[in-house]
Design an enzyme around this catalytic site. Structure first.
Site, PDB file in Angstrom:
ATOM      1  N   HIS A 214       0.804  -1.240   0.000  1.00 53.58           N
ATOM      2  CA  HIS A 214       0.000   0.000   0.000  1.00 53.58           C
ATOM      3  C   HIS A 214       0.839   1.293   0.000  1.00 53.58           C
ATOM      4  CE1 HIS A 214      -3.596  -2.314   0.285  1.00 53.58           C
ATOM      5  NE2 HIS A 214      -3.328  -2.784   1.491  1.00 53.58           N
ATOM      6  N   ASP A 266      -5.682  -7.833  -3.772  1.00 63.00           N
ATOM      7  CA  ASP A 266      -6.027  -7.584  -2.370  1.00 63.00           C
ATOM      8  C   ASP A 266      -7.408  -8.122  -1.957  1.00 63.00           C
ATOM      9  OD1 ASP A 266      -5.816  -6.697   0.213  1.00 63.00           O
ATOM     10  OD2 ASP A 266      -5.667  -4.579  -0.246  1.00 63.00           O
TER      11      ASP A 266
END
Ligand SMILES: [Zn+2]
Length: 377
Positions: A214, A266
């Site tokens: 991220h 994800d």
């Protein structure tokens, strides 16, 4: 194509978490729904979701998945019943899998686990390594291991240090969620006096084995230092958008090449690596109000993006893959060049037509470890 970051079971949330009767949601309200699923799912349901997610990945041209696996137990007692199911599902589907085996000990910085997190716990360092070694004996030729600390929220700093050192000693990749939300940064500043990435920079002996997932709210100076020491970053553009996380300030261009980057699906709200790749580019275009962010020396965006989705992903997972060369795994996909979605591209424009203009429809076949499989099954 290599999907560096997935939580297969979250495929079960698709279509169920995008209604907002009480007003705007956030990462944290989404997390409540995810905990609800994680708390009630049984072994059959978990296996089914893993199958479904992995099959969909293969059909979208993904030959390897890095499964960041932290939902270990099928009930309130530590039974690690879900660990083997991940390996089995990937093997049955035929996708290459790197099991990024996640340590999870605390419910927040210095906090006990809350009930929604009980099935994640690896309890102690001894228990973690014992289970990891047990799983190492069960891997097939298309499977390997990586070490993961869930986040600075879920793993105490001392434990992160030990995990990272042991990963280096064993020659394994090390992955961790870092700075997906502003709240994580603020809480870490209050608890440790440093940002999560600042902590990683100061406390770990960094090299290319660490992939930060991220970095949505990373400070430019922290990120620059991390990258200077060989750190890698995995961006998950569709999830970060779906969860309303924010847009990362990614360094590229003259100052830095793109080799540290990879992408992941994800939460699997949508499984399509091309879409992740083009939103990696488009997010930065929107942020900077300019076109042509991830370009190679010839100004080619699609070639760079495809490199991120192949070579970049393989590097983050320590795999000899992502390129067709002697000694590398025979993992690749074929594209139907007569498919309407890529026509009428000239040969030089095919990559851009494929990456920017298609989803999964032009993908014909995939080959994993020399074994061909029909992507459309
Ligand atoms: Zn994640």
């Amino acid at each position: 194509m290599v999907n560096v970051h997935s939580h297969a079971f979250q495929r079960g949330l698709r279509g169920q978490v995008d209604r907002f009767p009480r007003g705007a949601g956030s990462f944290w309200t989404w997390r409540e729904a995810m905990y609800e699923l994680a708390t009630k799912i049984d072994t059959d349901g978990f296996a089914r979701l893993c199958h479904q997610a992995f099959r969909e990945m293969l059909a979208s041209g993904i030959t390897t998945v890095g499964e960041f696996h932290y939902l270990h137990h099928s009930g309130p007692v530590n039974n690690y019943a879900f660990d083997e199911l991940v390996l089995q599902a990937a093997d049955e589907v035929g996708i290459r899998l790197v099991l990024l085996y996640a340590s999870y000990e605390t419910g927040g910085l210095g906090q006990p686990l809350d009930p929604g997190q009980r099935r994640f716990t690896t309890r102690s360092s001894d228990e973690y390594w014992r289970q990891l070694d047990r799983l190492a004996d069960q891997l097939t030729v298309r499977q390997s291991l990586g070490i993961a600390a869930h986040s600075v929220r879920a793993v105490p700093l001392e434990q992160i240090r030990i995990l990272h050192e042991e990963a280096k000693r064993r020659g394994l990749p090390f992955h961790m969620h870092i700075e997906e939300t502003k709240r994580e940064v603020e809480e870490c500043l209050a608890f440790h006096g440093k940002t999560p990435l600042g902590l990683v920079n100061d406390e770990l002996e960094l090299d290319a084995n660490l992939t930060a997932v991220h970095c949505t709210h990373s400070r430019p100076e922290d990120l620059a230092r991390f990258l200077d020491h060989g750190g890698r970053v995995c961006i998950c553009p569709l999830t970060e958008a779906n969860l309303g996380d924010g847009l990362p300030a990614i360094e590229v261009g003259a100052a830095r090449n793109h080799e540290y980057l990879s992408v992941g699906t994800d939460c699997n709200a949508r499984i399509c690596l091309n879409e992740e790749l083009r939103w990696l580019e488009y997010g930065q275009r929107l942020r900077r109000e300019t076109r042509g962010i991830f370009t190679d020396v010839e100004g080619d965006v699609a070639a760079t993006l495809f490199d991120v989705g192949t070579r970049g992903g393989a590097a983050a997972l320590f795999l000899e893959a992502g390129a067709i060369r002697p000694g590398a795994w025979a993992d690749f996909l074929t594209i139907d060049l007569a498919h309407p979605a890529v026509l009428p591209a000239a040969p030089d424009d095919l990559m851009a037509a494929f990456v920017l203009g298609t989803g999964t429809e032009a993908i014909d076949q995939v080959c994993v470890g020399g074994r061909w499989q029909d992507a459309r099954q």
